[in-house]
Design a protein around this motif. Structure first.
Motif, short mmCIF file in Angstrom:
data_model
loop_
_atom_site.label_atom_id
_atom_site.label_comp_id
_atom_site.label_asym_id
_atom_site.label_seq_id
_atom_site.Cartn_x
_atom_site.Cartn_y
_atom_site.Cartn_z
N ASP A 1 -8.38 0.96 15.74
CA ASP A 1 -7.19 1.07 16.58
C ASP A 1 -6.05 0.18 16.04
O ASP A 1 -4.90 0.61 15.94
CB ASP A 1 -7.55 0.69 18.02
N VAL A 2 -6.40 -1.06 15.71
CA VAL A 2 -5.38 -1.99 15.17
C VAL A 2 -4.86 -1.47 13.83
O VAL A 2 -3.65 -1.48 13.57
CB VAL A 2 -5.97 -3.41 15.03
N ALA A 3 -5.77 -1.02 12.98
CA ALA A 3 -5.36 -0.53 11.66
C ALA A 3 -4.43 0.68 11.81
O ALA A 3 -3.38 0.75 11.15
CB ALA A 3 -6.60 -0.15 10.85
N ILE B 1 -0.45 1.08 10.66
CA ILE B 1 0.06 2.11 9.74
C ILE B 1 1.16 2.93 10.42
O ILE B 1 2.21 3.19 9.81
CB ILE B 1 -1.11 3.02 9.29
N ASP B 2 0.93 3.30 11.66
CA ASP B 2 1.94 4.07 12.39
C ASP B 2 3.25 3.30 12.48
O ASP B 2 4.33 3.85 12.26
CB ASP B 2 1.43 4.42 13.80
N TYR B 3 3.14 2.00 12.81
CA TYR B 3 4.35 1.19 12.93
C TYR B 3 5.11 1.16 11.61
O TYR B 3 6.33 1.37 11.57
CB TYR B 3 3.98 -0.24 13.36
N ILE B 4 4.38 0.90 10.54
CA ILE B 4 5.04 0.73 9.23
C ILE B 4 5.64 2.05 8.73
O ILE B 4 6.80 2.10 8.29
CB ILE B 4 4.05 0.15 8.21
N LEU B 5 4.86 3.11 8.83
CA LEU B 5 5.35 4.39 8.29
C LEU B 5 6.44 5.00 9.18
O LEU B 5 7.28 5.77 8.69
CB LEU B 5 4.20 5.37 8.11
N LYS C 1 -11.42 4.82 5.81
CA LYS C 1 -10.72 5.54 6.88
C LYS C 1 -9.22 5.20 6.86
O LYS C 1 -8.37 6.08 7.03
CB LYS C 1 -11.34 5.14 8.23
N ILE C 2 -8.93 3.93 6.65
CA ILE C 2 -7.53 3.50 6.60
C ILE C 2 -6.81 4.21 5.45
O ILE C 2 -5.70 4.74 5.62
CB ILE C 2 -7.44 1.96 6.40
N CYS C 3 -7.42 4.21 4.28
CA CYS C 3 -6.75 4.78 3.10
C CYS C 3 -6.55 6.29 3.26
O CYS C 3 -5.50 6.83 2.87
CB CYS C 3 -7.54 4.46 1.83
N ASP C 4 -7.54 6.96 3.81
CA ASP C 4 -7.38 8.40 4.07
C ASP C 4 -6.20 8.64 5.02
O ASP C 4 -5.37 9.53 4.81
CB ASP C 4 -8.66 8.98 4.70
N TYR C 5 -6.14 7.83 6.06
CA TYR C 5 -5.08 8.00 7.05
C TYR C 5 -3.70 7.72 6.43
O TYR C 5 -2.73 8.44 6.67
CB TYR C 5 -5.34 7.08 8.25
N ILE C 6 -3.65 6.67 5.61
CA ILE C 6 -2.38 6.33 4.95
C ILE C 6 -1.91 7.50 4.09
O ILE C 6 -0.73 7.90 4.14
CB ILE C 6 -2.55 5.06 4.08
N LYS C 7 -2.82 8.05 3.30
CA LYS C 7 -2.44 9.15 2.40
C LYS C 7 -1.93 10.36 3.20
O LYS C 7 -0.89 10.94 2.88
CB LYS C 7 -3.66 9.56 1.55
N ILE C 8 -2.70 10.69 4.23
CA ILE C 8 -2.32 11.86 5.04
C ILE C 8 -0.97 11.64 5.73
O ILE C 8 -0.10 12.51 5.71
CB ILE C 8 -3.42 12.17 6.07
N GLU C 9 -0.81 10.47 6.30
CA GLU C 9 0.43 10.21 7.05
C GLU C 9 1.64 10.10 6.13
O GLU C 9 2.74 10.55 6.47
CB GLU C 9 0.27 8.95 7.90
N MET C 10 1.46 9.48 4.96
CA MET C 10 2.59 9.40 4.03
C MET C 10 3.01 10.81 3.62
O MET C 10 4.21 11.11 3.51
CB MET C 10 2.21 8.58 2.78
N PHE C 11 2.04 11.66 3.42
CA PHE C 11 2.35 13.04 3.01
C PHE C 11 2.97 13.82 4.17
O PHE C 11 3.98 14.49 4.01
CB PHE C 11 1.06 13.71 2.53
N ARG C 12 2.34 13.68 5.33
CA ARG C 12 2.82 14.44 6.50
C ARG C 12 4.26 14.07 6.86
O ARG C 12 5.07 14.92 7.22
CB ARG C 12 1.90 14.16 7.69
N LYS C 13 4.56 12.78 6.73
CA LYS C 13 5.90 12.31 7.11
C LYS C 13 6.91 12.43 5.97
O LYS C 13 8.05 11.98 6.11
CB LYS C 13 5.82 10.82 7.53
N ASN C 14 6.48 12.98 4.85
CA ASN C 14 7.34 13.04 3.65
C ASN C 14 7.88 11.65 3.30
O ASN C 14 9.04 11.49 2.92
CB ASN C 14 8.52 14.01 3.86
N HIS C 15 7.03 10.66 3.44
CA HIS C 15 7.44 9.28 3.19
C HIS C 15 7.62 9.05 1.69
O HIS C 15 6.81 9.53 0.89
CB HIS C 15 6.38 8.33 3.75
#
Lengths: 93, 426, 327
Positions: free
Chosen positions: B69-71, B75-79, B108-122
């Motif tokens: 949850d914290v992780a 990630i959500d905050y930063i991205l 799990k963190i790294c998977d989420y980071i990759k997906i979110e960076m891609f999803r958000k077009n970051h």
């Protein structure tokens, strides 16, 4: 035996273009390992992006090869050194 | 390629940049996107299998493990704040304790980071790395290896090994048995180097292990680790005479490296050509450390300017919290770090020091050792050790260059240089 | 160099600056400490500023105070009428106290106000500007300013500026710290607590300023206790990291030209943890005042020669020097 031959150099701006595409392609490939078709929307976006990035990647090499008239061989490929912007012809003999 | 300069005569410097590029000396590798990457550190656990005697983490424990949850909130905050994190690139860094103890969470963190960076077009999707400093004990673990395979092109992993078994086991011991960890680490080095041939290790020198530096660095080279980053601890642990011991030991190391031409393939950060020069008050006024530009997050979801400001790193002072995952970063709390410069935090002796360049400091240790709760008081416990290093460094480069010159390697370049030099003077 | 000694005579002495004094219980400084403080100032060649409580001091205290040249800072609700009439500075701790007592003509007055009250009631200040010697407006919650507050404050300054301009054209010389100070300065004129002035508190100890004494014993700004002393009468001054109170050791401020800014080290400590680093809010408020002063100076000069020796205040594109700091 692998032979690397220096055949040219691109500008830093040109290097940045291909480096960004290279990084993106790697990112997409690693993303493809964890995204499944279950996530339809994102999966579709990934497939589309992979195609577009791959095309841009190849387009860069085609364009640069023509612009700089790089030497090429059937059994070789080109490599770029991101630190020096130098282009090498790598052949396996 | 990092340029190597060791000539003292300033007008000759430019020529020697070219000259040194042709000399058979290995340069240290550049840090990925140095200066252009945001470094975000997850303190995933404060637990470690080891209890290294020199470890600055005084508050390690088994309880403070980061939750998903914290992780995720981090990630959500930063991205979500892309406009506030404008750095071209990002290094997602994982630290402990021993980070690989939490490999499942990290995966799990790294998977989420990759997906979110891609999803958000970051914009960071085009330029990111996952970075780890590990004790190497469970490097071979199947979960760690699967993670490496999955993220291979975006990984930077360093394994810490101090050198010979004797030196390594003097300090890097298991927390429960006090047994040395060397054997469990060294067996993973070949696997690591096969995956990361440019892998570097970090060696920490404290008072008791000075006499073992030479054999340890040589041992690391023999293991195939060609980049050895080595530094004296910043804490005030140094005894009378340690500086002379260090100087003599480094001269011994210099002789070995030069005699056996190890400089061609290897790099030891103790020897650096730009070390030990005076520094200009204006031009060379940058802060040494990146605290404040970095961001660390712990299990409680608190943000820190760097890991060294979290409570488990501090002996005397309170944690320097700059925000949390719920309220975000309090930008006022990062202002002191982002305006820090060398002279403002240094005393007059440091500012006027004739061998100042390369004298490092740790902002967290400065804070921890300061007379008041401030990051603006530079700790100087390392002063005599730096000066000893400078003397040995001067010896190394003078001896190496002379050797190369006598071997004729640099002769042509030197002749050109003399001509050009005269021309410039005319 | 140390120039002033502020003597906080009692725990309930009035605040005259950004900090709040919430203490209700009297604690008068021991007479021997007062005398020792005066002796310290005489030997160190310091000008003393006494900060008074609202009740009437015992005669022996008045006698001690009168043994040295000094300034008196009292609140508008001080019960010692003769003291209030001759005080160098009279502090109004709220708009209610202004309504109750009215600003004192020919006196330096300090109005301590919240931003909300200032934005609401600032028009009441216009008639006062021509009667008082000087009006210092101190905003007590600078750290709470947000984007809209800055906009509103800018408008308040512009409005007050019109009144000041009008008075100057009438050959009067009103002084309103927010607008007129910067016009007449060519270098920093900050509070400089801990560097050029220190405070002696009722406990016989020295503090950077009264705020560092009045903070609660358990009050914590994040890195440690908000309250800390910098020496005492018995052993003298012992300022740790004294350089950090000096302008040259404040990276943002030493290059700044919002010369009228208080550069409040207590607010700095509270908002950024470091006494030498101002918050975004303090910087923007100071720059809004600086820019309003610039406009005022330019407008006055349209009517004739005005302080020709003073250079024009330059136009700048930022409100927070942090935004243009060297990378």
């Amino acid at each position: 035996m692998i032979i690397k031959k220096l055949i040219g150099q691109v500008t830093p701006e040109e290097k940045n273009e291909i480096q960004t595409l290279f990084e993106r392609r790697n990112g997409l490939n690693e993303l493809a390992k964890i995204l499944t078709a279950d996530n339809a929307e994102l999966y579709e976006k990934l497939v589309k992006d992979l195609g577009e990035t791959g095309a841009k990647f190849q387009g860069w090499w085609d364009h640069m090869a023509e612009k700089y008239q790089w030497e090429g061989t059937a059994n070789g490929n080109w490599e770029i050194n991101f630190d020096t912007c130098e282009i090498y012809l790598v052949t396996n003999e | 390629m990092q340029k190597r300069l060791f000539y003292k005569n300033p007008p000759l410097l430019l020529l020697f940049i070219k000259m040194m590029e042709k000399l058979p000396i290995k340069s240290s590798d550049n840090v990925w996107k140095a200066g252009n990457a945001k470094e975000i550190t997850f303190i995933v656990t404060k637990d470690c299998q080891l209890a290294c005697k020199y470890c600055y983490l005084v508050g390690k424990n088994t309880k403070e493990r980061m939750s998903w949850d914290v992780a995720k909130k981090t990630i959500d905050y930063i991205l979500d704040k892309e406009e506030e994190f404008r750095e071209e690139s990002v290094v997602w860094d994982f630290i402990g304790g021993e980070p690989f103890l939490e490999i499942e969470l990290i995966d799990k963190i790294c998977d989420y980071i990759k997906i979110e960076m891609f999803r958000k077009n970051h914009h960071w999707f085009n330029s990111y790395r996952f970075s780890f400093a590990t004790n190497g004990i469970n490097y071979h673990d199947v979960k760690v290896q699967n993670f490496i395979k999955k993220n291979r092109s975006h990984l930077s992993i360093g394994i810490t090994i101090d050198g010979t078994e004797l030196l390594h086991d003097m300090n890097r011991i298991y927390k429960n048995s006090c047994k040395g960890s060397y054997k469990d680490v060294v067996k993973n080095i070949p696997l690591w180097l096969s995956q990361f041939p440019e892998g570097a290790t970090k060696v920490t020198i404290a008072s008791d292990n000075i006499p073992y530096i030479t054999e340890s660095v040589l041992h690391l080279y023999s293991l195939g680790i060609h980049d050895v980053n080595i530094n004296c601890v910043f804490e005030n642990v140094w005894k009378e005479g340690d500086d002379i011991l260090l100087e003599n030991e480094l001269i011994k190391l210099a002789d070995e490296i030069i005699e056996h031409k190890l400089y061609e393939e290897n790099n030891c950060s103790f020897f650096w050509e730009e070390l030990g020069k005076p520094m200009d008050r204006v031009k060379d006024n940058m802060n040494w450390c990146g605290a404040g530009k970095m961001l660390s997050i712990d299990a409680a979801g608190n943000f820190y300017p760097c890991t060294r400001f979290a409570q488990y790193s501090l002996r005397e002072k309170k944690a320097w919290i700059i925000g949390n995952i719920h309220d975000g970063i309090d930008k006022n709390k990062t202002r002191p770090f982002l305006t820090l410069d060398r002279c403002t935090q240094s005393n007059a002796e440091c500012i006027d020091c004739e061998v100042a360049s390369g004298c490092a400091w740790c902002q967290g240790e400065n804070y921890d050792a300061a007379d008041t709760p401030t990051a603006y008081q530079r700790a100087t416990a390392i002063c005599k050790m730096h000066k000893a290093r400078v003397r040995a460094n001067n010896y190394y480069w003078n001896k190496l260059y002379r050797k190369l010159e006598l071997e004729g390697i640099a002769k042509e370049e030197a002749e050109k240089h003399v001509k050009m030099s005269n021309h410039e003077i005319c | 160099m140390l120039q002033y000694l502020i003597i906080q005579l009692d725990d309930t002495s009035t605040s005259y600056c950004h900090y709040e004094n919430g203490k209700m219980e009297r604690r008068l400084m021991a007479l021997e400490d007062l005398k020792a403080g005066i002796l310290f100032a005489m030997k160190e060649n310091l000008m003393i500023q006494f900060v008074y409580p609202d009740y009437v001091l015992p005669q022996e205290y008045k006698d001690a105070i009168n043994s040295i040249d000094h300034n008196d800072i009292v609140s508008s609700s001080c019960e010692d009428m003769s003291l209030r009439e001759k005080a160098d500075v009279v502090v109004f701790n709220s708009w209610a106290s202004v309504e109750q007592n009215g600003f004192q003509d020919a006196t330096v007055c300090v109005l301590r106000t919240t931003k909300a009250d200032l934005l609401d009631k600032y028009l009441l200040l216009k008639p006062v500007l021509s009667t008082v010697t000087r009006l210092n407006v101190v905003i007590t919650d600078v750290d709470t300013f947000t984007g809209q507050d800055f906009e509103d404050y800018k408008k308040v300054l512009a409005s007050l500026s019109e009144e000041v301009e009008k008075l100057y054209i009438e050959s009067k010389s009103p002084q309103l710290n927010q607008l007129t100070d910067r016009m007449l300065l060519d270098k920093m004129n900050n509070c400089n607590a801990g560097w050029e002035n220190i405070t002696l508190a009722p406990d016989g100890k020295f503090y950077v300023c009264p705020a560092f004494y009045l903070a609660g014993d358990d009050e914590d700004f994040g890195l440690g206790k908000a309250k800390y002393s910098i020496g005492d009468l018995q052993n003298g001054l012992d300022v740790k990291n004294p350089q950090l109170y000096k302008l040259e050791f404040a990276p943002l401020c030493r290059k700044c030209d919002a010369y009228q800014c208080k550069r409040c080290v207590w607010l700095n400590r509270k908002t950024t943890y470091e006494v030498n680093t101002p918050s975004h809010e303090q910087c923007v408020v100071a720059h809004l005042e600086r820019n309003a002063s610039r406009d005022l100076l330019n407008n006055i000069r349209k009517h004739g020669t005005f302080f020709p020796q003073r250079e024009e205040i330059k136009e700048i594109t930022y409100l927070d020097p942090f935004d243009i700091k060297e990378q």
